[in-house]
Design a protein around this motif. Structure first.
Motif, PDB file in Angstrom:
ATOM      1  N   GLY A   1      13.655  10.855  -5.560  1.00  0.00           N
ATOM      2  CA  GLY A   1      14.188   9.792  -4.706  1.00  0.00           C
ATOM      3  C   GLY A   1      13.149   8.824  -4.200  1.00  0.00           C
ATOM      4  N   LEU A   2      11.876   9.037  -4.532  1.00  0.00           N
ATOM      5  CA  LEU A   2      10.819   8.160  -4.035  1.00  0.00           C
ATOM      6  C   LEU A   2      10.971   6.724  -4.507  1.00  0.00           C
ATOM      7  N   VAL A   3      11.746   6.496  -5.540  1.00  0.00           N
ATOM      8  CA  VAL A   3      11.927   5.149  -6.086  1.00  0.00           C
ATOM      9  C   VAL A   3      12.566   4.201  -5.069  1.00  0.00           C
ATOM     10  N   ILE A   4      13.268   4.741  -4.076  1.00  0.00           N
ATOM     11  CA  ILE A   4      13.925   3.865  -3.096  1.00  0.00           C
ATOM     12  C   ILE A   4      12.970   3.422  -1.985  1.00  0.00           C
ATOM     13  N   VAL A   5      11.813   4.051  -1.871  1.00  0.00           N
ATOM     14  CA  VAL A   5      10.931   3.786  -0.729  1.00  0.00           C
ATOM     15  C   VAL A   5      10.518   2.314  -0.619  1.00  0.00           C
ATOM     16  N   PRO A   6      10.095   1.645  -1.726  1.00  0.00           N
ATOM     17  CA  PRO A   6       9.746   0.220  -1.582  1.00  0.00           C
ATOM     18  C   PRO A   6      10.906  -0.633  -1.066  1.00  0.00           C
ATOM     19  N   VAL A   7      12.125  -0.311  -1.457  1.00  0.00           N
ATOM     20  CA  VAL A   7      13.293  -1.069  -1.009  1.00  0.00           C
ATOM     21  C   VAL A   7      13.518  -0.848   0.486  1.00  0.00           C
ATOM     22  N   VAL A   8      13.373   0.394   0.925  1.00  0.00           N
ATOM     23  CA  VAL A   8      13.522   0.707   2.355  1.00  0.00           C
ATOM     24  C   VAL A   8      12.452  -0.020   3.172  1.00  0.00           C
TER      25      VAL A   8
ATOM     26  N   VAL B   1       0.832  -1.210   0.000  1.00  0.00           N
ATOM     27  CA  VAL B   1       0.000   0.000   0.000  1.00  0.00           C
ATOM     28  C   VAL B   1       0.864   1.256   0.000  1.00  0.00           C
ATOM     29  N   ILE B   2       1.875   1.308   0.881  1.00  0.00           N
ATOM     30  CA  ILE B   2       2.738   2.488   0.942  1.00  0.00           C
ATOM     31  C   ILE B   2       3.540   2.642  -0.345  1.00  0.00           C
ATOM     32  N   SER B   3       4.073   1.543  -0.871  1.00  0.00           N
ATOM     33  CA  SER B   3       4.872   1.608  -2.099  1.00  0.00           C
ATOM     34  C   SER B   3       4.062   2.160  -3.267  1.00  0.00           C
ATOM     35  N   LEU B   4       2.809   1.733  -3.360  1.00  0.00           N
ATOM     36  CA  LEU B   4       1.976   2.140  -4.490  1.00  0.00           C
ATOM     37  C   LEU B   4       1.544   3.606  -4.410  1.00  0.00           C
ATOM     38  N   PHE B   5       1.267   4.092  -3.199  1.00  0.00           N
ATOM     39  CA  PHE B   5       0.614   5.385  -3.098  1.00  0.00           C
ATOM     40  C   PHE B   5       1.448   6.470  -2.426  1.00  0.00           C
ATOM     41  N   ILE B   6       2.711   6.177  -2.076  1.00  0.00           N
ATOM     42  CA  ILE B   6       3.526   7.167  -1.387  1.00  0.00           C
ATOM     43  C   ILE B   6       3.807   8.382  -2.263  1.00  0.00           C
ATOM     44  N   SER B   7       3.974   8.177  -3.561  1.00  0.00           N
ATOM     45  CA  SER B   7       4.264   9.318  -4.439  1.00  0.00           C
ATOM     46  C   SER B   7       3.064  10.256  -4.528  1.00  0.00           C
ATOM     47  N   ASP B   8       1.845   9.695  -4.535  1.00  0.00           N
ATOM     48  CA  ASP B   8       0.642  10.526  -4.568  1.00  0.00           C
ATOM     49  C   ASP B   8       0.502  11.309  -3.265  1.00  0.00           C
ATOM     50  N   LEU B   9       0.835  10.668  -2.146  1.00  0.00           N
ATOM     51  CA  LEU B   9       0.790  11.348  -0.856  1.00  0.00           C
ATOM     52  C   LEU B   9       1.824  12.465  -0.790  1.00  0.00           C
ATOM     53  N   ALA B  10       3.040  12.166  -1.270  1.00  0.00           N
ATOM     54  CA  ALA B  10       4.127  13.140  -1.183  1.00  0.00           C
ATOM     55  C   ALA B  10       3.857  14.382  -2.029  1.00  0.00           C
ATOM     56  N   LYS B  11       3.044  14.254  -3.076  1.00  0.00           N
ATOM     57  CA  LYS B  11       2.782  15.370  -3.981  1.00  0.00           C
ATOM     58  C   LYS B  11       1.591  16.231  -3.567  1.00  0.00           C
ATOM     59  N   ILE B  12       0.925  15.865  -2.481  1.00  0.00           N
ATOM     60  CA  ILE B  12      -0.201  16.680  -1.996  1.00  0.00           C
ATOM     61  C   ILE B  12       0.309  18.070  -1.621  1.00  0.00           C
ATOM     62  N   SER B  13      -0.358  19.087  -2.110  1.00  0.00           N
ATOM     63  CA  SER B  13       0.078  20.462  -1.887  1.00  0.00           C
ATOM     64  C   SER B  13      -0.730  21.115  -0.769  1.00  0.00           C
TER      65      SER B  13
END
Length: 501
Positions: A349-356, A323-335
């Motif tokens: 750098g969001l590409v590393i989040v699933p690995v972390v 869930v976090i891997s799929l939607f973290i970029s949408d969350l991070a872009k909320i203005s």
């Protein structure tokens, strides 16, 4: 419908097992409230500090808290793990001996270390680059370290007594006092960087006061030296292990800045912090897990329960991961007021989040495997395993960062936690064999691998739309339902439902 005797016994076994697991789940949730709220409140201080302190003051703050982190491990020298182990049985000494011996010895050793730090304060300031004008802050640091150490055993006592609500309440009060005092002392009294340490000291002292009834109920002013010997034998190996664990958590930043530049290291660090979602899940599970397996170690079906815990932890962690891997970029872009939650310059750098997240998931898995270490008193393995993890982390960082940049650093952390989980598994199985549900766990990882391949393929092709993300999530859930809900769970859930109706 008549049940066969064998089926009745199976249902009875699973009923008892699920009741135990329900207890673990309940306490995990209670600990989770304080952990999540606490982490969030503390997280709010970081942007606040960067807006009120100069980079010089922030550097002083950072260096001193690195020092606190290192010496927190040294002050407790594995006595927390040893207390957890021996407080759950009366093999040596009386009940009050189990509390008093580690508490009093930690008190005495803490005094000795504090005096040593005070006498060596000048060279310590030099190593930490602390200006002479800020040297007085070390008094706060010593107070925080010493009182924090005295709070460890009473807090563990609350966990062992399954007083999760009281534990969580005390932790939340501590954090609330810290945060509110920070805002008051800095904004109202204009105290500057000193306010950070004074607030922390006051919050730690508040915890100490709240824990006094627990201390009074358990203390007797005598050390059981037979017990102390066993405590030290079990606990001291956790000292190098704790220091190595700190290296795993933080060594990638200086290596990354050394091999690339500070800007790349900053990009990595900002996105690495988004792994906090899995870290919180692992932390709140760990709070409940250690007392749980120690209290149930002598149950007839203990190993069956522990096997189920690994399956359900892996299942729950995989859902958090996907869930976090799929939607973290949408969350991070909320203005919010024309500012995104993660700055635009950091989004690459969001590409590393699933690995972390996957790295923290393996951290949780090896936490499950520690059950054998505790029950069989084999803590001698802990420092070796942790040092291997630290060595893997350093080696993979130097190998992959020049090739893959920040992804190489993320993979290094994942590699360290994965290797540690594998070693823990083989070591503990040699003296405390548990028949884990390998088929189910394997299918969970197959489901993750399939979804990961689709995710990164769409990411590379620029096709990772919000709709496609939801479809990947639905696919993952369908695969879990097909692969991982066994016959016995269906029978148990069906009978529970019938009983309630």
């Amino acid at each position: 419908m008549t049940q066969l005797p064998g089926q009745h016994n199976l249902l009875t076994t699973y009923y008892m097992m699920f009741e135990k697991l329900k207890q673990l789940t309940k306490e995990t949730g209670i600990y989770g409230i304080s952990t999540i709220v606490g982490r969030f409140l503390t997280f709010l201080l970081t942007p606040f500090y960067t807006n009120v302190f100069s980079t010089h003051d922030f550097g002083v703050f950072t260096n001193l808290y690195v020092f606190i982190g290192i010496f927190n491990v040294i002050y407790i020298y594995g006595m927390d793990a040893a207390y957890l182990k021996f407080a759950s049985n009366l093999e040596i000494g009386e009940r009050k001996d189990k509390f008093s011996t580690p508490y009093l010895f930690v008190f005495m050793v803490g005094l000795i270390i504090s005096v040593a730090i005070y006498l060596l304060s000048k060279p310590i300031y030099s190593v930490l680059d602390i200006p002479s004008g800020d040297s007085y802050l070390m008094y706060y640091v010593l107070g925080i370290l010493f009182i924090d150490t005295l709070n460890v055993v009473p807090y563990l006592t609350l966990r062992l007594e399954s007083k999760a609500k009281k534990f969580s309440a005390f932790k939340l009060i501590n954090i609330t006092v810290n945060v509110l005092l920070n805002f008051f002392l800095i904004l109202k009294l204009k105290m500057g960087i000193e306010a950070v340490f004074l607030s922390n000291l006051a919050a730690t002292a508040a915890s100490f006061i709240m824990l006094i009834p627990t201390v009074k109920a358990n203390i007797k002013f005598k050390i059981n030296f037979t017990l102390l010997k066993r405590l030290l034998k079990f606990g001291l190996p956790y000292l190098p292990a704790g220091l190595a664990a700190m290296m795993i958590q933080s060594i990638d930043r200086p290596i990354l800045s050394h091999l690339t530049d500070l800007s790349t290291s900053g990009l990595y660090s900002a996105n690495y912090k988004l792994g906090i979602f899995m870290m919180l899940f692992v932390n709140m599970f760990q709070y409940a897990w250690q007392p749980f397996f120690l209290q149930n170690a002598k149950e007839k079906n203990a190993k069956d329960i522990f096997a189920k815990v690994l399956t359900y932890f892996t299942l729950a962690a995989s859902l958090v991961l996907i869930v976090i891997s799929l939607f973290i970029s949408d969350l991070a872009k909320i203005s919010i007021y024309h500012h995104t939650i993660i700055g635009l310059s950091y989004l690459s750098g969001l590409v590393i989040v699933p690995v972390v997240l996957l790295g923290y998931m393996f951290l949780g898995i090896y936490t499950v495997f520690t059950v054998g270490i505790f029950i069989e008193e084999k803590s001698i393995y802990v420092p070796f395993i942790t040092v291997v993890g630290a060595a893997v982390n350093i080696g993979v960082n130097f190998w992959l960062i020049p090739i893959m940049g920040i992804m190489g650093a993320a993979l290094a952390t994942l590699a360290a936690y994965f290797v540690m989980a594998v070693i823990y598994f083989f070591v503990t199985q040699s003296f405390y064999k548990i028949n884990y549900e390998y088929g189910k766990i394997g299918k969970i990882f197959i489901s993750l691998a399939v979804c990961a391949c689709i995710y990164y393929a769409q990411y590379a092709g620029g096709l990772l739309t919000l709709l496609n993300k939801f479809l990947i999530l639905v696919l993952f859930i369908i695969m879990l339902l097909i692969f991982n809900i066994g016959k016995e769970e269906f029978i148990f859930l069906k009978n529970r439902f019938q009983l309630r109706n």
